[in-house]
Motif scaffolding. Sequence first.
Motif, PDB file in Angstrom:
ATOM      1  N   LEU A 173       0.827  -1.207   0.000  1.00  0.00           N
ATOM      2  CA  LEU A 173       0.000   0.000   0.000  1.00  0.00           C
ATOM      3  C   LEU A 173       0.862   1.257   0.000  1.00  0.00           C
ATOM      4  CD1 LEU A 173      -2.882  -1.108   2.378  1.00  0.00           C
ATOM      5  CD2 LEU A 173      -2.925  -0.910  -0.121  1.00  0.00           C
ATOM      6  N   LEU A 178      -6.456  -7.589  -0.621  1.00  0.00           N
ATOM      7  CA  LEU A 178      -6.727  -6.323  -1.298  1.00  0.00           C
ATOM      8  C   LEU A 178      -7.448  -6.597  -2.610  1.00  0.00           C
ATOM      9  CD1 LEU A 178      -3.296  -4.533  -0.763  1.00  0.00           C
ATOM     10  CD2 LEU A 178      -5.457  -4.048   0.414  1.00  0.00           C
ATOM     11  N   THR A 200      -8.545   1.717  -1.007  1.00  0.00           N
ATOM     12  CA  THR A 200      -8.383   0.395  -1.621  1.00  0.00           C
ATOM     13  C   THR A 200      -9.395  -0.530  -0.955  1.00  0.00           C
ATOM     14  OG1 THR A 200      -6.645  -0.182  -0.056  1.00  0.00           O
ATOM     15  CG2 THR A 200      -5.944   0.649  -2.189  1.00  0.00           C
ATOM     16  N   MET A 243      -6.688   5.549   1.867  1.00  0.00           N
ATOM     17  CA  MET A 243      -5.310   5.771   1.404  1.00  0.00           C
ATOM     18  C   MET A 243      -4.951   7.243   1.311  1.00  0.00           C
ATOM     19  SD  MET A 243      -4.040   2.731   0.880  1.00  0.00           S
ATOM     20  CE  MET A 243      -2.698   2.977  -0.262  1.00  0.00           C
TER      21      MET A 243
END
Length: 171
Positions: free
Chosen positions: A17, A71, A83, A120
């Motif tokens: 990430l 994910l 995400t 995010m």
Amino acid sequence: MRLFLAISITGAMQDSLLNLQQHWRGIGVRGYFVPAENMHLTLAFIGEYGNPDVVMDAISSVSFTPFTIQLDGAGTFHDTLWTGISPNESLSACVRQLRRALAEQEIPYDRKKFSPHITMVRRAEIIGSMDKLLQQLPTDTMDVSEISLLRSDRGKNGMIYTKIGSIVAEV
């Protein structure tokens, strides 16, 4: 104090990430990028509640076995870039148990439908098309064996999350 139940994102999933955030910066995304230590998957948002011990007592009644999350995709909600997490019955069952435990103790929480995602970028400004953002998305997995009660405080450089307690999966 502002409380919520969450899975902290760690290890290879967190690394992927962070790499994704770097990629997004490189293609012109602007905004407040969530730092590694704040990456989490919210299971139940409690909000302002003055007694974390009562919350810990409630969730301590929940038992779960370790499970894996993966994910899956990305998207926006207003000016938030996130995400996603693949549909997962073990995760959903755990969330139902946690929320039921809160309700049984009359602990208020946000009852919105559970939509698993990891924030995010806040106040995101996306330059160009979403197609570029959706390229090179990670599909990492992470084993979950701990669920935490976190406190959220506003710091001068963003939110500060403090773990108050946790429950651990039964092996």
